[in-house]
Design an enzyme around this catalytic site. Structure first.
Site, PDB file in Angstrom:
ATOM      1  N   ALA A  71     108.839  93.041   8.772  1.00 27.28           N
ATOM      2  CA  ALA A  71     109.877  92.335   8.025  1.00 27.28           C
ATOM      3  C   ALA A  71     109.365  90.923   7.766  1.00 27.28           C
ATOM      4  O   ALA A  71     109.818  89.960   8.381  1.00 27.28           O
ATOM      5  CB  ALA A  71     111.196  92.317   8.793  1.00 27.28           C
ATOM      6  N   LEU A  74     108.546  88.575   2.096  1.00 27.29           N
ATOM      7  CA  LEU A  74     107.877  88.085   0.875  1.00 27.29           C
ATOM      8  C   LEU A  74     107.402  86.639   1.020  1.00 27.29           C
ATOM      9  O   LEU A  74     107.583  85.815   0.115  1.00 27.29           O
ATOM     10  CB  LEU A  74     108.793  88.215  -0.354  1.00 27.29           C
ATOM     11  CG  LEU A  74     109.317  89.619  -0.690  1.00 27.29           C
ATOM     12  CD1 LEU A  74     110.080  89.596  -1.997  1.00 27.29           C
ATOM     13  CD2 LEU A  74     108.193  90.639  -0.743  1.00 27.29           C
ATOM     14  N   CYS A 131     113.866  94.750  -3.631  1.00 27.96           N
ATOM     15  CA  CYS A 131     114.365  93.394  -3.410  1.00 27.96           C
ATOM     16  C   CYS A 131     115.879  93.385  -3.603  1.00 27.96           C
ATOM     17  O   CYS A 131     116.400  94.106  -4.465  1.00 27.96           O
ATOM     18  CB  CYS A 131     113.724  92.409  -4.390  1.00 27.96           C
ATOM     19  SG  CYS A 131     111.943  92.225  -4.196  1.00 27.96           S
ATOM     20  N   LYS A 168     107.554 100.155  -8.624  1.00 30.55           N
ATOM     21  CA  LYS A 168     107.338 100.585  -7.238  1.00 30.55           C
ATOM     22  C   LYS A 168     108.657 101.053  -6.643  1.00 30.55           C
ATOM     23  O   LYS A 168     109.620 100.286  -6.570  1.00 30.55           O
ATOM     24  CB  LYS A 168     106.755  99.451  -6.401  1.00 30.55           C
ATOM     25  CG  LYS A 168     106.335  99.894  -5.000  1.00 30.55           C
ATOM     26  CD  LYS A 168     105.558  98.816  -4.287  1.00 30.55           C
ATOM     27  CE  LYS A 168     105.018  99.314  -2.950  1.00 30.55           C
ATOM     28  NZ  LYS A 168     104.222  98.270  -2.266  1.00 30.55           N
ATOM     29  N   ILE A 194     105.159 105.511  -2.012  1.00 33.69           N
ATOM     30  CA  ILE A 194     106.482 104.940  -1.795  1.00 33.69           C
ATOM     31  C   ILE A 194     106.366 103.560  -1.162  1.00 33.69           C
ATOM     32  O   ILE A 194     105.405 103.277  -0.432  1.00 33.69           O
ATOM     33  CB  ILE A 194     107.332 105.832  -0.865  1.00 33.69           C
ATOM     34  CG1 ILE A 194     106.593 106.095   0.452  1.00 33.69           C
ATOM     35  CG2 ILE A 194     107.675 107.137  -1.561  1.00 33.69           C
ATOM     36  CD1 ILE A 194     107.387 106.843   1.522  1.00 33.69           C
ATOM     37  N   ASN A 195     107.371 102.733  -1.454  1.00 31.38           N
ATOM     38  CA  ASN A 195     107.527 101.512  -0.681  1.00 31.38           C
ATOM     39  C   ASN A 195     108.055 101.900   0.702  1.00 31.38           C
ATOM     40  O   ASN A 195     108.557 103.005   0.897  1.00 31.38           O
ATOM     41  CB  ASN A 195     108.500 100.562  -1.383  1.00 31.38           C
ATOM     42  CG  ASN A 195     108.221  99.107  -1.067  1.00 31.38           C
ATOM     43  OD1 ASN A 195     107.581  98.802  -0.063  1.00 31.38           O
ATOM     44  ND2 ASN A 195     108.695  98.212  -1.917  1.00 31.38           N
ATOM     45  N   GLY A 269      97.248 100.685   2.960  1.00 38.31           N
ATOM     46  CA  GLY A 269      97.964  99.544   3.498  1.00 38.31           C
ATOM     47  C   GLY A 269      97.761  99.338   4.980  1.00 38.31           C
ATOM     48  O   GLY A 269      96.898  98.579   5.412  1.00 38.31           O
ATOM     49  N   THR A 270      98.537 100.038   5.800  1.00 35.68           N
ATOM     50  CA  THR A 270      98.520  99.831   7.243  1.00 35.68           C
ATOM     51  C   THR A 270      97.127  99.987   7.839  1.00 35.68           C
ATOM     52  O   THR A 270      96.767  99.276   8.780  1.00 35.68           O
ATOM     53  CB  THR A 270      99.500 100.817   7.910  1.00 35.68           C
ATOM     54  OG1 THR A 270     100.803 100.620   7.357  1.00 35.68           O
ATOM     55  CG2 THR A 270      99.574 100.597   9.408  1.00 35.68           C
TER      56      THR A 270
END
Length: 324
Positions: A71, A74, A131, A168, A194-195, A269-270
């Site tokens: 979390a 942004l 968002c 996205k 996916i997000n 990503g991860t």
């Protein structure tokens, strides 16, 4: 013989299908210490906002079984600093840069797209629809198809038409196919999915939420089946729309699974958090897997799992067997 790994987002040709996922590659400088960022299909920036953002309080990340909760909120310097410092650095090195943007209103997304429209080095714009809409009681754009389509349409209108717009999508919606269709009708040239879905964990020692924000986005191998399902469903409904598959891509096999389900590209990503070479490794593994299965082109594998057995494209193995 090497496999033709070219991928396309609309009319834009990319040399291979492996991207970074938004927010996981820093500014590009961090990954450039380990490999040439021009060697991957595209570098996807963190989600850029109009104004600078400090992000959410710490702790912002927590490990979970086969995944991670985050979390960050942004965090970033805002679009002006990005356009003046970060984007030129990427452009000078020849990186194909997909700029992710995030806003709190349709007007903010539009302003971001206009600011970036004339900036050199923008290969595509990715619209982060996860968002909160400040004009609709903080309801996330992606959970309201009409609002998501309005954002996409505004970005499409404010962006040069030689720059693809990618919507996205998040999986925690009532109908991801309907959402995808509305975004494409609104002007999206491609889709990312996916997000990170929303998740939560509680520390049983402190007896408090593991993240300061309480909830966060879940990423890593735990969500890959969810991502594959979304890619599969949307490709079945919209077979002509390019899809960037993401969510727990850790190996070349994971990438190939996404491709067979319908993705023409994948984002990593991860995996980058513990292996900065992950993009290069996954690309190499994917090519080896395609070669072993007789594919001359990546494009021949896209969506192959949807086709009836025996109805796939004629590849090298088919041709060799038919000549016996």
């Amino acid at each position: 013989m090497p496999v033709d790994l070219r991928s396309y987002l609309g009319h834009v040709e990319l040399p291979n299908p492996v991207f970074t996922a938004s927010g996981c590659g820093g500014t590009g400088r961090e990954l450039a210490q380990f490999f040439d960022v021009t060697r991957i299909g595209a570098f996807v920036t963190r989600s850029i906002t109009m104004a600078p953002r400090a992000g959410r309080p710490t702790p912002r990340m927590a490990e979970t079984p086969s995944g991670m909760l985050s979390a960050v909120g942004l965090q970033g310097p805002g679009v002006e600093v990005f356009a003046e410092r970060e984007l030129p650095w990427l452009a000078e090195r020849g990186a194909r840069t997909i700029v992710s943007i995030g806003g709190g209103s349709v007007a903010e997304y539009t302003a971001l797209a206009r600011r970036l429209a004339g900036a050199p080095g923008v290969t595509a714009v990715e619209v982060n629809l996860s968002c909160p809409n400040v004009e609709d009681r903080g309801r996330v754009f992606a959970r309201d198809g009409s609002a998501a389509a309005e954002v996409v349409a505004s970005v499409r209108a404010a962006t040069r038409y030689d720059v693809p717009v990618i919507a996205k999508l998040a999986p925690d919606v009532a109908d991801v196919v309907s959402l995808a269709r509305l975004c494409v009708d609104g002007g999206a040239d491609a889709l990312s999915m996916i997000n990170a879905p929303l998740g939560m964990s509680v520390d049983v020692d402190t007896m408090r939420p593991s993240l300061a924000a309480g909830t966060g986005g879940l990423s890593g191998p735990a969500i890959r089946p969810l991502a594959v399902r979304c890619v599969w469903q949307v490709h079945a409904a919209l077979p002509g729309v390019p899809i960037v598959g993401m969510g727990g891509v850790m190996t070349g096999r994971d990438a190939l699974e996404m491709v067979l389900a319908g993705a023409c590209a994948v984002a990593v990503g991860t995996a980058l958090f513990h292996d900065p070479y992950a993009c290069q490794r996954i690309l190499r593994e994917l090519e080896e897997l395609l070669q072993a299965r007789g594919f001359d082109r990546l494009a021949d594998a896209v969506g192959l799992a949807h086709r009836p057995a025996g109805a796939g494209p004629r590849n090298r193995i088919d041709l060799e067997e038919s000549s016996l």
